[in-house]
Each structure stands twice: as C-alpha cells, then as structure tokens.
Design an enzyme around this catalytic site. Structure first.
Site, PDB file in Angstrom:
ATOM      1  CB  CYS A   6      -0.800   0.049   1.045  1.00  0.00           C
ATOM      2  SG  CYS A   6      -0.535   0.170   2.606  1.00  0.00           S
ATOM      3  CB  CYS A   7       2.059   3.716  -1.792  1.00  0.00           C
ATOM      4  SG  CYS A   7       1.105   3.607  -3.561  1.00  0.00           S
ATOM      5  CG  ASP A   8       0.133   8.698  -0.001  1.00  0.00           C
ATOM      6  OD1 ASP A   8      -0.028   8.441   1.231  1.00  0.00           O
ATOM      7  OD2 ASP A   8       1.325   9.462  -0.059  1.00  0.00           O
TER       8      ASP A   8
END
Length: 103
Positions: A6-8
C-alpha cells in the site's frame, strides 16, 4: 502467501507488486501480491498475510497497524531503495521475514 502493498494511491505500489509476483514465480512460490491505497487495507484483512507500505506512506503506518494488529497481520515499510527500484526479490524477502518473525 498473500502480500498487500500500500501507498498513498496504490498506483506506484502496483509496479512493485507486479515485480514481486514475477519474482515469486521464478522462485516457484505460491504468492499473490497486489497494491491498494492505505485507506483500503481493511477491505482485505481476511485475505492477507502481511502488509508492506511504500516509504512515502509511512505517515499512515500507525493507522494500518491498528487495523492489522488484532488479526495478527504484520506491517512493514519498504525501503526507499527497494521501492524505488521496484525490487521484487527484496520486497518478497522482506514479506517472508516479517511473517516468520510474527509466528
């Protein structure tokens, strides 16, 4: 093993996820890896073994850990190097180590 990255936004992590999948295939390992934004992690709680976050999303680590901790799902942060180079082998190894440390 099911690895959630996950990231932004989940977009740049999808490149890393593809490389993790490729590396797992080379190593003949049964791995599913996909990417989402950090806000979508809880939608996958019942399906994942580990969460690795992009280094730019570290500000959300506590929130993700709070969602995952009750389910025994370890959460880590990918290094800038591994993330930037989309190093599937290194990220796969990190995921395996996190799972082993939390058994």
């Amino acid at each position: 093993m099911n690895i959630l990255l996950c990231c932004d936004g989940g977009f740049s992590s999808s490149l890393v996820a593809a490389n993790v999948q490729s590396e797992a295939k080379k190593q003949d390992k049964d791995v599913k890896c996909w990417a989402v934004s950090f806000g979508g992690v809880e939608d996958y709680i019942g399906e994942i073994d580990v969460v690795l976050m992009g280094p730019q999303a570290i500000h959300a680590k506590n929130s993700v850990e709070e969602k995952c901790r009750p389910h025994g799902i370890p959460v880590g942060v990918m290094s800038h190097r591994d993330y930037g180079f989309c190093d599937g082998a290194a990220v796969l190894k990190q995921a395996e180590q996190l799972i082993a440390e939390n058994k």
